[in-house]
Structure formats: structure tokens, C-alpha cells
Design a protein around this motif. Sequence first.
Motif, PDB file in Angstrom:
ATOM      1  N   ILE A  31       0.862  -1.179   0.000  1.00 14.51           N
ATOM      2  CA  ILE A  31       0.000   0.000   0.000  1.00 14.51           C
ATOM      3  C   ILE A  31       0.900   1.231   0.000  1.00 14.51           C
ATOM      4  O   ILE A  31       1.877   1.291   0.752  1.00 14.51           O
ATOM      5  N   GLY A  32       0.601   2.201  -0.838  1.00 14.43           N
ATOM      6  CA  GLY A  32       1.334   3.463  -0.862  1.00 14.43           C
ATOM      7  C   GLY A  32       0.451   4.590  -0.360  1.00 14.43           C
ATOM      8  O   GLY A  32      -0.678   4.730  -0.823  1.00 14.43           O
ATOM      9  N   LEU A  33       0.962   5.368   0.581  1.00 15.34           N
ATOM     10  CA  LEU A  33       0.223   6.504   1.119  1.00 15.34           C
ATOM     11  C   LEU A  33       0.979   7.795   0.865  1.00 15.34           C
ATOM     12  O   LEU A  33       2.185   7.868   1.106  1.00 15.34           O
ATOM     13  N   ASN A  34       0.277   8.813   0.400  1.00 15.96           N
ATOM     14  CA  ASN A  34       0.845  10.154   0.343  1.00 15.96           C
ATOM     15  C   ASN A  34       0.748  10.748   1.740  1.00 15.96           C
ATOM     16  O   ASN A  34      -0.291  10.628   2.401  1.00 15.96           O
ATOM     17  N   VAL A  35       1.819  11.376   2.199  1.00 20.10           N
ATOM     18  CA  VAL A  35       1.845  11.999   3.515  1.00 20.10           C
ATOM     19  C   VAL A  35       2.329  13.432   3.389  1.00 20.10           C
ATOM     20  O   VAL A  35       2.991  13.791   2.413  1.00 20.10           O
ATOM     21  N   THR A  36       2.010  14.250   4.381  1.00 18.41           N
ATOM     22  CA  THR A  36       2.432  15.644   4.351  1.00 18.41           C
ATOM     23  C   THR A  36       3.803  15.860   4.984  1.00 18.41           C
ATOM     24  O   THR A  36       4.508  16.797   4.622  1.00 18.41           O
ATOM     25  N   ASP A  37       4.190  14.993   5.930  1.00 17.80           N
ATOM     26  CA  ASP A  37       5.453  15.148   6.652  1.00 17.80           C
ATOM     27  C   ASP A  37       6.034  13.750   6.881  1.00 17.80           C
ATOM     28  O   ASP A  37       5.569  13.013   7.757  1.00 17.80           O
ATOM     29  N   LEU A  38       7.026  13.387   6.097  1.00 22.46           N
ATOM     30  CA  LEU A  38       7.587  12.033   6.165  1.00 22.46           C
ATOM     31  C   LEU A  38       8.154  11.713   7.552  1.00 22.46           C
ATOM     32  O   LEU A  38       7.946  10.620   8.059  1.00 22.46           O
ATOM     33  N   ASP A  39       8.855  12.659   8.158  1.00 27.27           N
ATOM     34  CA  ASP A  39       9.436  12.389   9.478  1.00 27.27           C
ATOM     35  C   ASP A  39       8.349  12.054  10.499  1.00 27.27           C
ATOM     36  O   ASP A  39       8.470  11.107  11.272  1.00 27.27           O
ATOM     37  N   ARG A  40       7.277  12.807  10.497  1.00 32.36           N
ATOM     38  CA  ARG A  40       6.170  12.573  11.428  1.00 32.36           C
ATOM     39  C   ARG A  40       5.502  11.229  11.148  1.00 32.36           C
ATOM     40  O   ARG A  40       5.232  10.453  12.070  1.00 32.36           O
ATOM     41  N   SER A  41       5.269  10.921   9.889  1.00 30.80           N
ATOM     42  CA  SER A  41       4.625   9.652   9.537  1.00 30.80           C
ATOM     43  C   SER A  41       5.538   8.464   9.826  1.00 30.80           C
ATOM     44  O   SER A  41       5.074   7.418  10.286  1.00 30.80           O
ATOM     45  N   LEU A  42       6.841   8.622   9.577  1.00 34.15           N
ATOM     46  CA  LEU A  42       7.783   7.552   9.920  1.00 34.15           C
ATOM     47  C   LEU A  42       7.771   7.276  11.420  1.00 34.15           C
ATOM     48  O   LEU A  42       7.766   6.112  11.841  1.00 34.15           O
ATOM     49  N   ALA A  43       7.757   8.313  12.230  1.00 36.84           N
ATOM     50  CA  ALA A  43       7.713   8.128  13.680  1.00 36.84           C
ATOM     51  C   ALA A  43       6.465   7.351  14.076  1.00 36.84           C
ATOM     52  O   ALA A  43       6.519   6.469  14.937  1.00 36.84           O
ATOM     53  N   PHE A  44       5.351   7.620  13.435  1.00 32.22           N
ATOM     54  CA  PHE A  44       4.097   6.926  13.745  1.00 32.22           C
ATOM     55  C   PHE A  44       4.147   5.461  13.320  1.00 32.22           C
ATOM     56  O   PHE A  44       3.936   4.562  14.128  1.00 32.22           O
ATOM     57  N   TYR A  45       4.433   5.211  12.050  1.00 33.79           N
ATOM     58  CA  TYR A  45       4.391   3.839  11.530  1.00 33.79           C
ATOM     59  C   TYR A  45       5.545   2.974  12.045  1.00 33.79           C
ATOM     60  O   TYR A  45       5.373   1.778  12.275  1.00 33.79           O
ATOM     61  N   ARG A  46       6.699   3.561  12.254  1.00 34.18           N
ATOM     62  CA  ARG A  46       7.858   2.817  12.760  1.00 34.18           C
ATOM     63  C   ARG A  46       7.797   2.662  14.275  1.00 34.18           C
ATOM     64  O   ARG A  46       7.847   1.557  14.808  1.00 34.18           O
ATOM     65  N   ASP A  47       7.695   3.767  14.986  1.00 34.46           N
ATOM     66  CA  ASP A  47       7.832   3.746  16.440  1.00 34.46           C
ATOM     67  C   ASP A  47       6.568   3.299  17.168  1.00 34.46           C
ATOM     68  O   ASP A  47       6.656   2.669  18.215  1.00 34.46           O
ATOM     69  N   VAL A  48       5.399   3.610  16.645  1.00 32.74           N
ATOM     70  CA  VAL A  48       4.148   3.245  17.322  1.00 32.74           C
ATOM     71  C   VAL A  48       3.622   1.904  16.826  1.00 32.74           C
ATOM     72  O   VAL A  48       3.239   1.052  17.626  1.00 32.74           O
ATOM     73  N   LEU A  49       3.617   1.691  15.501  1.00 30.79           N
ATOM     74  CA  LEU A  49       3.063   0.445  14.961  1.00 30.79           C
ATOM     75  C   LEU A  49       4.121  -0.630  14.715  1.00 30.79           C
ATOM     76  O   LEU A  49       3.770  -1.779  14.484  1.00 30.79           O
ATOM     77  N   GLY A  50       5.392  -0.298  14.741  1.00 30.04           N
ATOM     78  CA  GLY A  50       6.454  -1.298  14.683  1.00 30.04           C
ATOM     79  C   GLY A  50       6.941  -1.716  13.315  1.00 30.04           C
ATOM     80  O   GLY A  50       7.646  -2.717  13.186  1.00 30.04           O
ATOM     81  N   PHE A  51       6.620  -0.958  12.266  1.00 31.55           N
ATOM     82  CA  PHE A  51       7.124  -1.300  10.941  1.00 31.55           C
ATOM     83  C   PHE A  51       8.629  -1.046  10.864  1.00 31.55           C
ATOM     84  O   PHE A  51       9.144  -0.115  11.473  1.00 31.55           O
ATOM     85  N   ALA A  52       9.320  -1.867  10.088  1.00 26.75           N
ATOM     86  CA  ALA A  52      10.758  -1.712   9.869  1.00 26.75           C
ATOM     87  C   ALA A  52      10.987  -0.859   8.623  1.00 26.75           C
ATOM     88  O   ALA A  52      10.314  -1.044   7.606  1.00 26.75           O
ATOM     89  N   VAL A  53      11.941   0.058   8.689  1.00 28.10           N
ATOM     90  CA  VAL A  53      12.295   0.876   7.529  1.00 28.10           C
ATOM     91  C   VAL A  53      13.226   0.056   6.644  1.00 28.10           C
ATOM     92  O   VAL A  53      14.300  -0.358   7.064  1.00 28.10           O
ATOM     93  N   LEU A  54      12.797  -0.204   5.405  1.00 28.63           N
ATOM     94  CA  LEU A  54      13.580  -0.996   4.457  1.00 28.63           C
ATOM     95  C   LEU A  54      14.450  -0.106   3.571  1.00 28.63           C
ATOM     96  O   LEU A  54      15.546  -0.496   3.190  1.00 28.63           O
TER      97      LEU A  54
END
Length: 150
Positions: free
Chosen positions: A8-31
Amino acid sequence: MTPHLGHIGLNVTDLDRSLAFYRDVLGFAVLAEGKEDDRRYAFLGDGDGDGRPVLTLWQQAQGPYGSDHAGLHHLAFAADSIERVRRYEEALKAYGAEFAYEGVVAHREGAASGGIFFHDPDGTRLEISVPIGAEDAPAPNSDAPTCGFF
């Protein structure tokens, strides 16, 4: 044969903020991550080591998600247990995420399936649910599916 979901691809307004959410809160790994100012993106995986992206974030949006536009309705993730859903709920509350419903809810009245329904930093509607374990959870709507976010 029908095609299967790749990512799934999502457009976001602030990559740093979205990375913190998906990585740090939901646990996704940055590839992988693109860091050029005009081409910022991140490929996120589920951390099982296969290296396949599950979610891609593209810093291309100028405004928040709009539920009144055609396109993505919501993004649903599956968890392995209702206890895991509750742990995600606690992490999301600590983060300050906005929830559509209070606590774990059933997908419909009398259903064993259910989960939590919330929004990411750009307002995209998200769900984390399980197929069983929500038997005692309330259903927010008696005549419509919970994942409809009505």
C-alpha cells in the motif's frame, strides 16, 4: 487468477512525522528511505526479514486525508491476538492518536471479529483487528459495519 496485494502506498504531508508513527508506534521496519528534499519517501516492511515492502510513504500530499474523496477508504492491519490489539491501543493512546471508537469494538453485533479504529497523523483511517477474540466487545452501529467508520 486475480492479482494479490503487493503493498500500500500513502501520500503523507510530513515524512518524518509519519515515519515516527508507523515505525515507532506500529512497529514497521524501515527498508529504504529517500532523503532528497524534493523526493522524500520510505519503504516499510513487517520486520519478518523477507525484505518486501508492505507500506510505502511518499511525502507528496499538500493537505490531510479527505474521507469525502474517491480513493482509499481505510487501511486494515491484522494482529495475531486480541491482546496484541490492546497493546497497540495503549501505544496509540500514549502517542495521542485519534480514535474513531472507544476501545476494542466488534465488526458488527454478535461478531467474534473486531479491533481498534483510529487515524494516522494525516487523518488516514486505520484499523487493527483480529478474526476472533472480540466476542464481548460492543458494536458501535447496529445496522452498519464498524469498518465503515460511519
